[in-house]
Each structure stands twice: as structure tokens, then as C-alpha cells.
Enzyme design. Sequence first.
Site, PDB file in Angstrom:
ATOM      1  N   SER A   1       0.872  -1.186   0.000  1.00 51.19           N
ATOM      2  CA  SER A   1       0.000   0.000   0.000  1.00 51.19           C
ATOM      3  C   SER A   1       0.901   1.227   0.000  1.00 51.19           C
ATOM      4  O   SER A   1       1.547   1.515   1.010  1.00 51.19           O
ATOM      5  CB  SER A   1      -0.881   0.047   1.256  1.00 51.19           C
ATOM      6  OG  SER A   1      -1.629  -1.120   1.387  1.00 51.19           O
ATOM      7  N   LYS A  33      -7.366   1.734  -2.797  1.00 52.24           N
ATOM      8  CA  LYS A  33      -6.921   1.290  -1.473  1.00 52.24           C
ATOM      9  C   LYS A  33      -6.949   2.463  -0.481  1.00 52.24           C
ATOM     10  O   LYS A  33      -7.343   2.307   0.673  1.00 52.24           O
ATOM     11  CB  LYS A  33      -5.513   0.698  -1.576  1.00 52.24           C
ATOM     12  CG  LYS A  33      -4.844   0.370  -0.248  1.00 52.24           C
ATOM     13  CD  LYS A  33      -5.491  -0.775   0.504  1.00 52.24           C
ATOM     14  CE  LYS A  33      -4.791  -0.992   1.847  1.00 52.24           C
ATOM     15  NZ  LYS A  33      -5.363  -2.076   2.634  1.00 52.24           N
ATOM     16  N   LYS A  35       0.418   5.587   8.324  1.00 52.53           N
ATOM     17  CA  LYS A  35       1.059   5.682   7.002  1.00 52.53           C
ATOM     18  C   LYS A  35      -0.008   5.802   5.910  1.00 52.53           C
ATOM     19  O   LYS A  35       0.081   6.640   5.019  1.00 52.53           O
ATOM     20  CB  LYS A  35       1.928   4.426   6.806  1.00 52.53           C
ATOM     21  CG  LYS A  35       2.662   4.308   5.503  1.00 52.53           C
ATOM     22  CD  LYS A  35       2.057   3.373   4.488  1.00 52.53           C
ATOM     23  CE  LYS A  35       1.849   1.955   4.910  1.00 52.53           C
ATOM     24  NZ  LYS A  35       1.295   1.090   3.860  1.00 52.53           N
TER      25      LYS A  35
HETATM   26  P1  NAD Z   1       5.675  -6.275   7.375  1.00 48.66           P
HETATM   27  O1  NAD Z   1       6.451  -5.158   8.033  1.00 48.66           O
HETATM   28  O2  NAD Z   1       5.241  -7.429   8.211  1.00 48.66           O
HETATM   29  O3  NAD Z   1       6.540  -6.886   6.142  1.00 48.66           O
HETATM   30  C1  NAD Z   1       7.313  -6.111   5.287  1.00 48.66           C
HETATM   31  C2  NAD Z   1       8.588  -6.911   4.951  1.00 48.66           C
HETATM   32  O4  NAD Z   1       9.350  -6.168   3.995  1.00 48.66           O
HETATM   33  C3  NAD Z   1       9.496  -7.138   6.159  1.00 48.66           C
HETATM   34  O5  NAD Z   1       9.746  -8.524   6.308  1.00 48.66           O
HETATM   35  C4  NAD Z   1      10.773  -6.356   5.799  1.00 48.66           C
HETATM   36  O6  NAD Z   1      11.958  -6.952   6.282  1.00 48.66           O
HETATM   37  C5  NAD Z   1      10.726  -6.371   4.289  1.00 48.66           C
HETATM   38  N1  NAD Z   1      11.512  -5.316   3.643  1.00 48.66           N
HETATM   39  C6  NAD Z   1      11.544  -3.980   3.912  1.00 48.66           C
HETATM   40  N2  NAD Z   1      12.350  -3.351   3.044  1.00 48.66           N
HETATM   41  C7  NAD Z   1      12.850  -4.299   2.198  1.00 48.66           C
HETATM   42  C8  NAD Z   1      13.717  -4.257   1.072  1.00 48.66           C
HETATM   43  N3  NAD Z   1      14.253  -3.109   0.627  1.00 48.66           N
HETATM   44  N4  NAD Z   1      13.987  -5.413   0.430  1.00 48.66           N
HETATM   45  C9  NAD Z   1      13.436  -6.600   0.859  1.00 48.66           C
HETATM   46  N5  NAD Z   1      12.597  -6.691   1.916  1.00 48.66           N
HETATM   47  C10 NAD Z   1      12.307  -5.550   2.575  1.00 48.66           C
HETATM   48  O7  NAD Z   1       4.448  -5.562   6.661  1.00 48.66           O
HETATM   49  P2  NAD Z   1       3.053  -6.246   6.210  1.00 48.66           P
HETATM   50  O8  NAD Z   1       2.088  -6.173   7.335  1.00 48.66           O
HETATM   51  O9  NAD Z   1       3.339  -7.531   5.526  1.00 48.66           O
HETATM   52  O10 NAD Z   1       2.545  -5.152   5.144  1.00 48.66           O
HETATM   53  C11 NAD Z   1       3.094  -5.048   3.835  1.00 48.66           C
HETATM   54  C12 NAD Z   1       2.233  -4.065   3.035  1.00 48.66           C
HETATM   55  O11 NAD Z   1       0.890  -4.567   2.977  1.00 48.66           O
HETATM   56  C13 NAD Z   1       2.139  -2.659   3.666  1.00 48.66           C
HETATM   57  O12 NAD Z   1       2.138  -1.694   2.648  1.00 48.66           O
HETATM   58  C14 NAD Z   1       0.802  -2.692   4.395  1.00 48.66           C
HETATM   59  O13 NAD Z   1       0.219  -1.392   4.534  1.00 48.66           O
HETATM   60  C15 NAD Z   1      -0.011  -3.583   3.463  1.00 48.66           C
HETATM   61  N6  NAD Z   1      -1.140  -4.288   4.105  1.00 48.66           N
HETATM   62  C16 NAD Z   1      -0.971  -4.887   5.334  1.00 48.66           C
HETATM   63  C17 NAD Z   1      -2.051  -5.533   5.906  1.00 48.66           C
HETATM   64  C18 NAD Z   1      -1.936  -6.196   7.279  1.00 48.66           C
HETATM   65  O14 NAD Z   1      -2.982  -6.562   7.851  1.00 48.66           O
HETATM   66  N7  NAD Z   1      -0.751  -6.381   7.822  1.00 48.66           N
HETATM   67  C19 NAD Z   1      -3.293  -5.563   5.258  1.00 48.66           C
HETATM   68  C20 NAD Z   1      -3.418  -4.996   3.995  1.00 48.66           C
HETATM   69  C21 NAD Z   1      -2.323  -4.341   3.435  1.00 48.66           C
END
Ligand code: NAD
Length: 295
Positions: free
Chosen positions: A97, A171, A239
Site C-alpha cells: 500500500s 486502497k 502511514k
Molecule cells: P511487514 O512489516 O510485516 O513486512 C514487510 C517486509 O518487507 C518485512 O519482512 C521487511 O523486512 C521487508 N523489507 C523492507 N524493506 C525491504 C527491502 N528493501 N527489500 C526486501 N525486503 C524488505 O508488513 P506487512 O504487514 O506484511 O505489510 C506489507 C504491506 O501490505 C504494507 O504496505 C501494508 O500497509 C499492506 N497491508 C498490510 C495488511 C496487514 O494486515 N498487515 C493488510 C493490507 C495491506
Amino acid sequence: MSAVIGFVGLGIMGGQMASNLLDAGFEVIGFDLVPEALERLSTTGGRVASSAGQAAAEADVVITMLPNHSHVEAAALGEGGVLDGAKPGTLYIDMSSIRPATARKLAEVGADRGIRVLDAPVSGGEKGAVDGVLSIMVGGSEENFAAAQAVFAPLGKAVHVGPAGSGQTVKAANQLVVGGTYALVAEAIVLLEASGLDASVGLDVLAGGLAGSRILELKRRTMVAREFQPGFRIDLHHKDMGIVLDAARDAGVALPVGNLVAALIASARAQGYGQLDHSALLKVAENLAGKGSAA
Ligand code: NAD
């Protein structure tokens, strides 16, 4: 299914999504900055890459699932990133997102290099990711959307909403409605309890009428019980409200209620609730009403 999928960002959401793609028969080569995330991928049958670019180089389709636009820019546009590594013709789907403007930039840079780009953020949370029932909002060309169908199928239900960046705009609208609904359900609980009523009984009635919503359906019991373990953290919703307000500015519109919701979520974060579920907006409503434990 023989396609190879490069998967960058194997956190709460990405880890589950990669696992569902493996279960569906895709070969997955993944990358994350966190070693534990890579170990989880290995144990579920995926291969580990040494960089985002390497994952992309070996893939037919690349997915990124990263926290925010800065992470996507680093992993996709940076040196040794997805667009450096990917072969012309590769389909690149960013499912994070992020700001619509960044999604449009990815599509433009991708087009210059012969990479087919879609923005495809999701709604449905960790449970939706685990169950493969995410709601996927897709921006980009019809042709690229059609080419991505087999990849979206194990993850959830994908809807094509318009050209590049549109998935992110939809979104943002989703997060606006979700944040606003939480704020109002929180105020309803404060009102019911301050009036000496059983909030559970009151919300049960609301859930069956015009005020009913998925949030009332899924979250009213935990909100009344003050159970705020995430779920979706306040920090991430903060965010997302930044993305909403940026998108509104770009579109030249005012969102007065959206600004208020953004301020309430910012206040939740400032009060130390950033790691709690976004339903913890109830704590902000209680504190403002002089009914919180902090009052
Ligand atoms: P998260 O923090 O659990 O996972 C993100 C991952 O990205 C981490 O493992 C981190 O180490 C990795 N990362 C960061 N920078 C990196 C890079 N340069 N190269 C490789 N890996 C890298 O986050 P999440 O909860 O999985 O959310 C991911 C996205 O999905 C966000 O944009 C969030 O807003 C969206 N989202 C989350 C949810 C939820 O319920 N958690 C629901 C819908 C949407």
C-alpha cells in the site's frame, strides 16, 4: 503451473502470500532483508535470492509486498533492484500500500525498460492472506491484468479498477472508510457505556441494521473487551492516512472528515498506541471523553 515468481518482502502479508503461491504450484524465489523471513520461505519450499534484483532476474512474475513507498523505491528502482534485474517482458506487480504517484512512476520506469507493471494493493488483513481471500485492487492495463489472473487466483479476488496508480487510489479510499468507521464505532461504545448501557447489546443491534458493517461484524466483541493485539497496526494506518491526504491533494479535493480521522490516528500513535490494532482508536475516543485509563 510452471511460472517462476520472484517475491520481495516476506513479512506478515508477503510470507503468507508466497506460501499460498507455492501451494498453488508456482516456483517462488524470495528476498527479504530479515533472515528469519527467508528461513520461513525455505521451510515452505521456496528458494532464497541474495537480492531483489536476483529474485527478479530468475522470475517470470515479480511481486513486492513492502511497508511503504520508500521501501518499494529502494527494492524496485534502486541499484540491483527489481527493475535492474528483471528481463524485458517480466510482469511486475507491486502489492504494497503506497502513494498512487509512486505507483505511476514505477509503471513509467517499467515501460521504458519493457517491464509490464501493475499496482495491486490488498485488503483483508493477515487472515485474508492466510485464507487466500484478499480483496485485490488492480491498476494498470487490461492486458497486464489479464496476464496476472493465474497469479492473483491463489491470493484472493482481483478487480481491475483503472490505469496505473488506480489500485492505490482505491486502497486509499478503503483506508479512509475503515479508519472513519473505527472512529465512529469507538464513539458509539463511549456513548453507550457512559449512558450506563451494555455496549455489547447495543452494538449487536447496530450490526443488524443500517449501521451494520464488516467492522461491527468482526471487531465489536474485541473492541468492547479492549483486546487490541494486531491485526493491522495503528502505525500502518497512520502511514495509509498520509497516502489518503497526499492523494486528495493531488486530486485537488478537500476531505474534512478524512483529515479528522488522520488526526485521531496520529494522536493514537503519539499516545504510544502505534503497535496496537487500529481498533485501539477506542482508547483515543475514551481519552478525549475523559473516560480513558489515562484520564
Ligand atoms: P511487514 O512489516 O510485516 O513486512 C514487510 C517486509 O518487507 C518485512 O519482512 C521487511 O523486512 C521487508 N523489507 C523492507 N524493506 C525491504 C527491502 N528493501 N527489500 C526486501 N525486503 C524488505 O508488513 P506487512 O504487514 O506484511 O505489510 C506489507 C504491506 O501490505 C504494507 O504496505 C501494508 O500497509 C499492506 N497491508 C498490510 C495488511 C496487514 O494486515 N498487515 C493488510 C493490507 C495491506
